[in-house]
Motif scaffolding. Structure first.
Motif, PDB file in Angstrom:
ATOM      1  N   GLY A   1       3.787   0.395  -4.782  1.00  0.00           N
ATOM      2  CA  GLY A   1       3.234   1.087  -3.775  1.00  0.00           C
ATOM      3  C   GLY A   1       3.006   2.718  -4.123  1.00  0.00           C
ATOM      4  N   GLY A   2       2.425   3.288  -3.274  1.00  0.00           N
ATOM      5  CA  GLY A   2       2.029   4.897  -3.972  1.00  0.00           C
ATOM      6  C   GLY A   2       1.104   5.275  -2.851  1.00  0.00           C
TER       7      GLY A   2
ATOM      8  N   VAL B   1       3.344   2.406   1.274  1.00  0.00           N
ATOM      9  CA  VAL B   1       1.886   2.606   0.747  1.00  0.00           C
ATOM     10  C   VAL B   1       1.283   3.862   1.664  1.00  0.00           C
ATOM     11  CG1 VAL B   1      -0.559   1.713   0.881  1.00  0.00           C
ATOM     12  CG2 VAL B   1       1.419   0.382  -0.047  1.00  0.00           C
ATOM     13  N   ASN B   2       0.680   4.879   1.085  1.00  0.00           N
ATOM     14  CA  ASN B   2       0.272   6.031   1.941  1.00  0.00           C
ATOM     15  C   ASN B   2      -1.349   6.101   1.495  1.00  0.00           C
ATOM     16  OD1 ASN B   2       2.776   6.934   2.964  1.00  0.00           O
ATOM     17  ND2 ASN B   2       3.198   7.686   1.094  1.00  0.00           N
TER      18      ASN B   2
ATOM     19  N   PHE C   1       3.996  -8.708   4.538  1.00  0.00           N
ATOM     20  CA  PHE C   1       4.003  -8.019   5.792  1.00  0.00           C
ATOM     21  C   PHE C   1       4.061  -6.516   5.762  1.00  0.00           C
ATOM     22  CE2 PHE C   1       5.147 -11.429   8.819  1.00  0.00           C
ATOM     23  CZ  PHE C   1       5.237 -12.658   7.790  1.00  0.00           C
ATOM     24  N   ARG C   2       3.569  -5.940   6.770  1.00  0.00           N
ATOM     25  CA  ARG C   2       3.798  -4.336   6.692  1.00  0.00           C
ATOM     26  C   ARG C   2       3.996  -3.802   8.138  1.00  0.00           C
ATOM     27  NH1 ARG C   2      -2.713  -3.096   6.463  1.00  0.00           N
ATOM     28  NH2 ARG C   2      -3.426  -3.526   8.494  1.00  0.00           N
TER      29      ARG C   2
ATOM     30  N   TYR D   1       5.258  -1.877   3.025  1.00  0.00           N
ATOM     31  CA  TYR D   1       4.830  -3.276   2.744  1.00  0.00           C
ATOM     32  C   TYR D   1       6.203  -4.222   2.311  1.00  0.00           C
ATOM     33  CZ  TYR D   1       0.006  -2.237   3.606  1.00  0.00           C
ATOM     34  OH  TYR D   1      -1.313  -1.999   3.974  1.00  0.00           O
ATOM     35  N   TYR D   2       6.117  -5.323   2.932  1.00  0.00           N
ATOM     36  CA  TYR D   2       7.373  -6.177   2.572  1.00  0.00           C
ATOM     37  C   TYR D   2       6.936  -7.524   2.087  1.00  0.00           C
ATOM     38  CZ  TYR D   2       9.929  -2.879   5.551  1.00  0.00           C
ATOM     39  OH  TYR D   2      10.276  -1.894   6.191  1.00  0.00           O
ATOM     40  N   CYS D   3       7.622  -8.044   0.907  1.00  0.00           N
ATOM     41  CA  CYS D   3       7.185  -9.333   0.759  1.00  0.00           C
ATOM     42  C   CYS D   3       8.316 -10.168   1.244  1.00  0.00           C
ATOM     43  CB  CYS D   3       7.243  -9.776  -0.750  1.00  0.00           C
ATOM     44  SG  CYS D   3       8.668  -9.271  -1.619  1.00  0.00           S
TER      45      CYS D   3
END
Length: 123
Positions: free
Chosen positions: A8-9, A119-120, A36-37, A92-94
């Motif tokens: 992420g970032g 995440v941005n 998912f998010r 964000y998730y796995c």
């Protein structure tokens, strides 16, 4: 079972990111893995899934821009995100679980979840 997300970032709109999820301790031959998010104040949204046969499912909001994949050993799950938009900003998730219809409905019925990666996306 442990799931650890990374990748992420912060990016500008139109940019790309690749998320990874390292999965350890899960050894079932039939499974579903998903991404998912969740944005602040919104419900958790299923965006992509892949089953043990490699069948993929995408939410309409990301279809054509995001690609879910896994390594041959099934130990790492990826999410390639292209053409990012400000609305894609979220945690964000796995997740991983047994195979089932929920996999293709992108329902949050997975048994195991990661802690998430942020995440941005700036406009």
């Amino acid at each position: 079972v442990q799931l650890v997300e990374s990748g992420g970032g912060s990016v500008q709109a139109g940019g790309s990111l690749r998320l990874a999820c390292k999965i350890s301790g899960y050894s079932y031959s039939r499974y579903c893995m998903g991404w998912f998010r969740q944005a602040p104040g919104k419900k958790r949204e299923g965006i992509a899934s892949i089953d043990n046969d490699g069948k993929t499912t995408y939410a309409a909001s990301v279809r054509g821009r995001f690609t879910i994949s896994k390594d041959k050993a099934d130990y790492i799950l990826f999410l390639q995100m292209n053409s990012l938009e400000p609305d894609d900003a979220a945690m964000y998730y796995c997740a991983v679980g047994a195979s089932g219809a929920y996999c293709y409905d992108l329902a949050p019925a997975f048994y195991y979840w990661g802690q998430g990666t942020q995440v941005n996306v700036s406009s």
